[in-house]
Design an enzyme around this catalytic site. Sequence first.
Site, PDB file in Angstrom:
ATOM      1  N   SER A 154     -11.697-118.313  56.635  1.00 29.34           N
ATOM      2  CA  SER A 154     -12.426-117.044  56.665  1.00 29.34           C
ATOM      3  C   SER A 154     -13.732-117.280  57.412  1.00 29.34           C
ATOM      4  O   SER A 154     -14.210-118.419  57.493  1.00 29.34           O
ATOM      5  CB  SER A 154     -12.730-116.563  55.240  1.00 29.34           C
ATOM      6  OG  SER A 154     -13.659-115.495  55.238  1.00 29.34           O
ATOM      7  N   TYR A 167     -16.319-118.044  46.802  1.00 29.27           N
ATOM      8  CA  TYR A 167     -15.314-117.779  47.834  1.00 29.27           C
ATOM      9  C   TYR A 167     -15.629-118.585  49.098  1.00 29.27           C
ATOM     10  O   TYR A 167     -14.754-119.237  49.671  1.00 29.27           O
ATOM     11  CB  TYR A 167     -15.271-116.285  48.140  1.00 29.27           C
ATOM     12  CG  TYR A 167     -14.259-115.902  49.201  1.00 29.27           C
ATOM     13  CD1 TYR A 167     -12.900-115.968  48.937  1.00 29.27           C
ATOM     14  CD2 TYR A 167     -14.672-115.480  50.463  1.00 29.27           C
ATOM     15  CE1 TYR A 167     -11.967-115.623  49.901  1.00 29.27           C
ATOM     16  CE2 TYR A 167     -13.743-115.129  51.438  1.00 29.27           C
ATOM     17  CZ  TYR A 167     -12.395-115.202  51.154  1.00 29.27           C
ATOM     18  OH  TYR A 167     -11.481-114.862  52.122  1.00 29.27           O
TER      19      TYR A 167
END
Length: 255
Positions: A154, A167
């Site tokens: 990501s 995250y």
Amino acid sequence: MTLLLTTAAPKVVLITGASSGIGEATARRLAAAGHHLVLGARRTDRLAVLAKEIETDTETDTGTNTGVAFPHVLDVTDPDSMRSFVSAAHDRYGRIDVLVNNAGVMPLARLDALKVDEWDRMIDVNLRGVLHGIAAVLPVMRAQGAGHIVNIASVSGLRVDPTAAVYSATKHAVRALSEGLRQESRELRVTVISPGLTRSELTETISDQDTKDAVAGQMGIAIPAAAIGEAIHYAISQPTDVDVNEIVVRPTAQG
């Protein structure tokens, strides 16, 4: 059945988290390229529908409906489930050419919200799930003398934002272990794909309502999951002596 691989031959591609979002879009794109897919996820009903659609409705790059997709139940947090997934693929086709480690969750929240169970879930799915995939396919690919592991990270693996600390930590870790695997491998290819804002069901895993609303307000610029599928297709389509190590795909408007 063992598929003999040539440059133009279809590859056997395993995709985790294939029931929606990036996984589903990648499956559709690679089916259009004529590859043989093994689709893994917990939601087997959705996998079955996707596999049926691929095998009946896929318009391939050559213009014929020859999509091949085999659904298989998979929980990436369970090493035995991952081994079963990989074994089923190998038993069916006799080789494994590509693993796309895509399964992930993103329950964003500030650290002081103390959502410890969600922290653990992100570590289990986003990091341990990738490790379980690598552990399951690595012996097969080493024995073949070839293979390609694609890990979905990501842009949060390139930066850290409020509400995304855990995250981001998992995605930084995915990039780190991918680089370590690349350096340890001379016969395997390793690619990291880092999506920016992408339309998928990831935002549905956010339980903190304020954070969920804030993310929803940014999704107007999000790119379709198909854009990530296209990047994966590009990476696995290169000649065997070319290893595309990292691709970052963001909306043009994303800061």
